[in-house]
Design a protein around this motif. Structure first.
Motif, PDB file in Angstrom:
ATOM      1  N   LYS A  73      46.637 -36.503  33.913  1.00  0.00           N
ATOM      2  CA  LYS A  73      45.554 -35.525  34.082  1.00  0.00           C
ATOM      3  C   LYS A  73      45.881 -34.228  33.341  1.00  0.00           C
ATOM      4  O   LYS A  73      45.022 -33.652  32.654  1.00  0.00           O
ATOM      5  CB  LYS A  73      45.344 -35.248  35.575  1.00  0.00           C
ATOM      6  CG  LYS A  73      44.184 -34.294  35.885  1.00  0.00           C
ATOM      7  CD  LYS A  73      44.062 -34.075  37.376  1.00  0.00           C
ATOM      8  CE  LYS A  73      43.010 -33.022  37.694  1.00  0.00           C
ATOM      9  NZ  LYS A  73      41.631 -33.493  37.422  1.00  0.00           N
ATOM     10  N   HIS A  74      47.128 -33.787  33.463  1.00  0.00           N
ATOM     11  CA  HIS A  74      47.586 -32.576  32.770  1.00  0.00           C
ATOM     12  C   HIS A  74      47.462 -32.754  31.253  1.00  0.00           C
ATOM     13  O   HIS A  74      47.041 -31.837  30.531  1.00  0.00           O
ATOM     14  CB  HIS A  74      49.029 -32.298  33.182  1.00  0.00           C
ATOM     15  CG  HIS A  74      49.592 -31.011  32.680  1.00  0.00           C
ATOM     16  ND1 HIS A  74      48.839 -29.876  32.489  1.00  0.00           N
ATOM     17  CD2 HIS A  74      50.866 -30.670  32.312  1.00  0.00           C
ATOM     18  CE1 HIS A  74      49.596 -28.902  32.025  1.00  0.00           C
ATOM     19  NE2 HIS A  74      50.839 -29.362  31.904  1.00  0.00           N
ATOM     20  N   TYR A  75      47.824 -33.927  30.778  1.00  0.00           N
ATOM     21  CA  TYR A  75      47.743 -34.269  29.353  1.00  0.00           C
ATOM     22  C   TYR A  75      46.293 -34.195  28.860  1.00  0.00           C
ATOM     23  O   TYR A  75      46.010 -33.579  27.826  1.00  0.00           O
ATOM     24  CB  TYR A  75      48.311 -35.675  29.182  1.00  0.00           C
ATOM     25  CG  TYR A  75      48.273 -36.294  27.812  1.00  0.00           C
ATOM     26  CD1 TYR A  75      48.929 -35.743  26.732  1.00  0.00           C
ATOM     27  CD2 TYR A  75      47.613 -37.517  27.612  1.00  0.00           C
ATOM     28  CE1 TYR A  75      48.938 -36.359  25.491  1.00  0.00           C
ATOM     29  CE2 TYR A  75      47.614 -38.148  26.394  1.00  0.00           C
ATOM     30  CZ  TYR A  75      48.267 -37.566  25.322  1.00  0.00           C
ATOM     31  OH  TYR A  75      48.272 -38.200  24.099  1.00  0.00           O
ATOM     32  N   CYS A  76      45.383 -34.810  29.598  1.00  0.00           N
ATOM     33  CA  CYS A  76      43.962 -34.816  29.207  1.00  0.00           C
ATOM     34  C   CYS A  76      43.401 -33.393  29.185  1.00  0.00           C
ATOM     35  O   CYS A  76      42.655 -33.024  28.271  1.00  0.00           O
ATOM     36  CB  CYS A  76      43.153 -35.687  30.165  1.00  0.00           C
ATOM     37  SG  CYS A  76      43.523 -37.451  30.050  1.00  0.00           S
ATOM     38  N   GLY A  94      52.209 -35.095  23.015  1.00  0.00           N
ATOM     39  CA  GLY A  94      52.517 -35.841  24.228  1.00  0.00           C
ATOM     40  C   GLY A  94      53.758 -36.695  24.015  1.00  0.00           C
ATOM     41  O   GLY A  94      53.759 -37.565  23.135  1.00  0.00           O
ATOM     42  N   VAL A  95      54.792 -36.447  24.807  1.00  0.00           N
ATOM     43  CA  VAL A  95      56.070 -37.139  24.621  1.00  0.00           C
ATOM     44  C   VAL A  95      56.464 -37.831  25.922  1.00  0.00           C
ATOM     45  O   VAL A  95      56.413 -37.232  26.990  1.00  0.00           O
ATOM     46  CB  VAL A  95      57.183 -36.145  24.217  1.00  0.00           C
ATOM     47  CG1 VAL A  95      58.500 -36.863  24.012  1.00  0.00           C
ATOM     48  CG2 VAL A  95      56.785 -35.405  22.948  1.00  0.00           C
ATOM     49  N   GLY A  96      56.851 -39.099  25.823  1.00  0.00           N
ATOM     50  CA  GLY A  96      57.286 -39.793  27.026  1.00  0.00           C
ATOM     51  C   GLY A  96      57.453 -41.277  26.793  1.00  0.00           C
ATOM     52  O   GLY A  96      57.186 -41.784  25.698  1.00  0.00           O
ATOM     53  N   PRO A  97      57.895 -41.992  27.831  1.00  0.00           N
ATOM     54  CA  PRO A  97      58.213 -43.415  27.679  1.00  0.00           C
ATOM     55  C   PRO A  97      56.989 -44.297  27.492  1.00  0.00           C
ATOM     56  O   PRO A  97      55.839 -43.859  27.678  1.00  0.00           O
ATOM     57  CB  PRO A  97      58.942 -43.753  28.985  1.00  0.00           C
ATOM     58  CG  PRO A  97      58.464 -42.741  29.968  1.00  0.00           C
ATOM     59  CD  PRO A  97      58.205 -41.491  29.182  1.00  0.00           C
ATOM     60  N   ALA A  98      57.247 -45.554  27.153  1.00  0.00           N
ATOM     61  CA  ALA A  98      56.171 -46.531  26.978  1.00  0.00           C
ATOM     62  C   ALA A  98      55.396 -46.697  28.277  1.00  0.00           C
ATOM     63  O   ALA A  98      55.958 -46.594  29.359  1.00  0.00           O
ATOM     64  CB  ALA A  98      56.774 -47.876  26.558  1.00  0.00           C
ATOM     65  N   ASP A 115      47.914 -22.201  21.256  1.00  0.00           N
ATOM     66  CA  ASP A 115      46.927 -23.256  20.991  1.00  0.00           C
ATOM     67  C   ASP A 115      47.581 -24.593  20.634  1.00  0.00           C
ATOM     68  O   ASP A 115      46.930 -25.498  20.143  1.00  0.00           O
ATOM     69  CB  ASP A 115      45.942 -22.833  19.889  1.00  0.00           C
ATOM     70  CG  ASP A 115      44.598 -23.547  20.014  1.00  0.00           C
ATOM     71  OD1 ASP A 115      44.276 -24.036  21.116  1.00  0.00           O
ATOM     72  OD2 ASP A 115      43.878 -23.634  19.001  1.00  0.00           O
ATOM     73  N   ILE A 116      48.909 -24.681  20.853  1.00  0.00           N
ATOM     74  CA  ILE A 116      49.621 -25.959  20.711  1.00  0.00           C
ATOM     75  C   ILE A 116      50.304 -26.251  22.044  1.00  0.00           C
ATOM     76  O   ILE A 116      51.140 -25.472  22.508  1.00  0.00           O
ATOM     77  CB  ILE A 116      50.661 -25.923  19.578  1.00  0.00           C
ATOM     78  CG1 ILE A 116      49.980 -25.674  18.230  1.00  0.00           C
ATOM     79  CG2 ILE A 116      51.463 -27.223  19.546  1.00  0.00           C
ATOM     80  CD1 ILE A 116      50.940 -25.599  17.043  1.00  0.00           C
ATOM     81  N   ALA A 117      49.903 -27.346  22.674  1.00  0.00           N
ATOM     82  CA  ALA A 117      50.454 -27.711  23.981  1.00  0.00           C
ATOM     83  C   ALA A 117      51.470 -28.833  23.834  1.00  0.00           C
ATOM     84  O   ALA A 117      51.330 -29.703  22.969  1.00  0.00           O
ATOM     85  CB  ALA A 117      49.332 -28.154  24.916  1.00  0.00           C
ATOM     86  N   GLN A 118      52.491 -28.802  24.696  1.00  0.00           N
ATOM     87  CA  GLN A 118      53.479 -29.882  24.749  1.00  0.00           C
ATOM     88  C   GLN A 118      53.486 -30.455  26.166  1.00  0.00           C
ATOM     89  O   GLN A 118      53.707 -29.716  27.130  1.00  0.00           O
ATOM     90  CB  GLN A 118      54.873 -29.367  24.391  1.00  0.00           C
ATOM     91  CG  GLN A 118      54.987 -28.867  22.961  1.00  0.00           C
ATOM     92  CD  GLN A 118      56.427 -28.519  22.593  1.00  0.00           C
ATOM     93  OE1 GLN A 118      57.371 -28.869  23.280  1.00  0.00           O
ATOM     94  NE2 GLN A 118      56.587 -27.824  21.469  1.00  0.00           N
ATOM     95  N   ILE A 119      53.246 -31.754  26.280  1.00  0.00           N
ATOM     96  CA  ILE A 119      53.222 -32.430  27.575  1.00  0.00           C
ATOM     97  C   ILE A 119      54.327 -33.481  27.576  1.00  0.00           C
ATOM     98  O   ILE A 119      54.411 -34.297  26.650  1.00  0.00           O
ATOM     99  CB  ILE A 119      51.863 -33.117  27.843  1.00  0.00           C
ATOM    100  CG1 ILE A 119      50.709 -32.124  27.673  1.00  0.00           C
ATOM    101  CG2 ILE A 119      51.862 -33.757  29.224  1.00  0.00           C
ATOM    102  CD1 ILE A 119      50.743 -30.951  28.637  1.00  0.00           C
TER     103      ILE A 119
END
Length: 325
Positions: A123-126, A137-141, A293-297
Motif C-alpha cells: 500500500k505504501h509503495y502504491c 521499489g527494492v525487495g525480495p521476490a 520527488d523521488i521515493a524509495q520503498i
C-alpha cells in the motif's frame, strides 16, 4: 474467563451468518489456521465465537480474529494470505492495521479481478508511485513490485494521464546463455521480458495488448533500446534494476521527459552482473536518497504474497548468508 476445566475462554460476537461464512473460509480453513497458530480451540454457535486455551494464546487469537472480522465488515475477502499476514502484524501488536488494506482497488484485470495491495508495504509503495515522479521499489521476490507497478501504469493509461506504457529490463543472462538460440534479436531477448508480458496480458488481455503495441502505446523492450530517447507523457517501468550498471542506470533516469512517471524495481540480493561489476541499483539508492520527488520503498519478507514457502525460503537464505559473513 476461566472455564471449569481450567482453560481460559473468550467470546466474540460475529453478527450476521454471511459474515461467519466469509470469516471461516472454505472448509473453515481460516479459523483452522488461527487454531494451529495459537494452539486454541474455536467454536461457533448462534453468531458467537468461543475461543478457549491458555490465557496468552486466547488473547493473541482473539486480537487476530477481531481484526479479521473488521476486514470482513469492510467488504474484504479473508483468505490464507491475509490471515497469515495478520499473524505477522500481530507479532508487533499491529494487527488492527490490516483494516487499512480494505477497499483499495487499483484496477481490474481483463477477467474482472480487482488488483489490490495485499500488505501495508504494498500500500505504501502504491501511494508513493502515485505521489512521486520517480519511485524505487527494492525487495525480495514475490512482493508484487513489478505487478503493482504495471497495474498502476494501466490505471494511468486508462485514465489518459499518460499516452504510453514503456516496460524495460536489462538483458543480463542469469547464468544461462541465450546467444545460441535461433531467431532475431527481439526473439532472443523475449525470454528476459516474459514476466512483463505476462503482467500486461493479465491486465489487458492478449488482444487488447497487441492492439496497443501496434499503435505504439505500449512498448516492452530491453534497456539498451532506451538510449538516446526522451520519454514524454509515459509511464516507464525498469524491472530487475539490480542488473543495471551505474552507467545504464544514469542513462535510464535521464530519459525522463515531461508528464512522465518512472518506477524502478529490483532485488539487491539477486544480482546477475559479472564479477566486479557494480550494480546501478545499489548506487542509485545512495545517490538519490535526498532528492525531492523521488521515493524509495523497501519491502521485506512480510510483503511476500506468493506461496507461504517463499517467505520461509527467503528467511532461510538470509539466515544462511548472515551465518557465512
Amino acid at each position: 474467563m476461566f472455564s471449569g476445566d481450567g482453560m481460559f475462554e473468550e467470546k466474540i460476537n460475529i453478527g450476521r451468518a454471511n459474515q461467519t461464512v466469509d470469516l471461516f473460509g472454505s472448509l473453515d480453513g481460516n479459523i483452522r489456521l488461527v487454531e494451529q497458530q495459537y494452539r486454541v480451540e474455536i467454536v461457533c454457535r448462534d453468531g458467537e465465537l468461543k475461543i478457549s486455551g491458555d490465557p496468552e494464546d486466547v488473547e493473541k487469537a482473539s486480537r487476530v480474529v477481531r481484526s479479521l472480522i473488521a476486514l470482513v465488515n469492510r467488504g474484504e475477502a479473508v483468505n490464507e494470505q491475509n490471515v497469515r499476514y495478520c499473524f505477522e502484524l500481530a507479532k508487533d501488536g499491529n494487527e488492527r492495521k490490516i483494516e487499512a488494506l480494505a477497499g483499495d482497488c487499483i484496477c481490474l484485470t481483463a477477467k474482472g479481478k480487482p488488483v489490490k495491495p495485499k500488505t501495508l508495504g504494498q500500500k505504501h509503495y502504491c501511494t508513493a508511485i502515485q505521489s512521486n515522479t520517480v519511485t524505487i521499489g527494492v525487495g525480495p521476490a514475490g512482493t508484487g513490485k513489478t505487478y503493482l507497478a504495471v497495474a498502476l501504469a494501466v490505471k494511468a493509461f486508462r485514465a489518459q494521464e499518460v499516452n504510453r506504457i514503456i516496460l524495460t529490463r536489462p538483458a543480463v543472462e542469469a547464468g544461462e546463455k541465450l546467444g545460441f538460440l535461433p531467431g532475431d534479436l527481439q526473439q532472443k531477448v523475449d525470454p528476459y521480458l516474459r514476466p512483463l508480458y505476462d503482467a500486461l496480458f493479465e491486465m489487458l488481455g492478449a488482444e487488447t495488448y497487441q492492439k496497443y503495441v501496434e499503435r505504439g502505446s505500449i512498448e516492452v523492450a530491453p534497456l539498451a533500446y532506451m538510449r538516446g530517447r526522451t520519454l514524454d507523457d509515459s509511464f516507464i517501468i525498469l524491472d530487475e534494476a539490480q542488473n543495471t550498471t551505474p552507467e545504464q542506470m544514469k542513462m535510464f533516469l535521464t530519459r525522463l521527459g515531461f508528464g512522465s512517471k518512472m518506477v524502478i524495481t529490483g532485488d539487491v540480493t539477486q544480482i546477475d552482473l559479472p564479477d566486479g561489476k557494480r550494480s546501478g541499483l545499489k548506487d542509485v539508492l545512495h545517490i538519490l536518497k535526498d532528492v525531492e520527488d523521488i521515493a524509495q520503498i523497501r519491502f521485506t519478507e512480510k510483503d511476500v504474497v506468493r506461496h507461504r514457502l517463499v517467505q520461509d525460503i527467503i528467511k532461510a537464505y538470509e539466515k544462511y548468508e548472515e551465518a557465512g559473513r
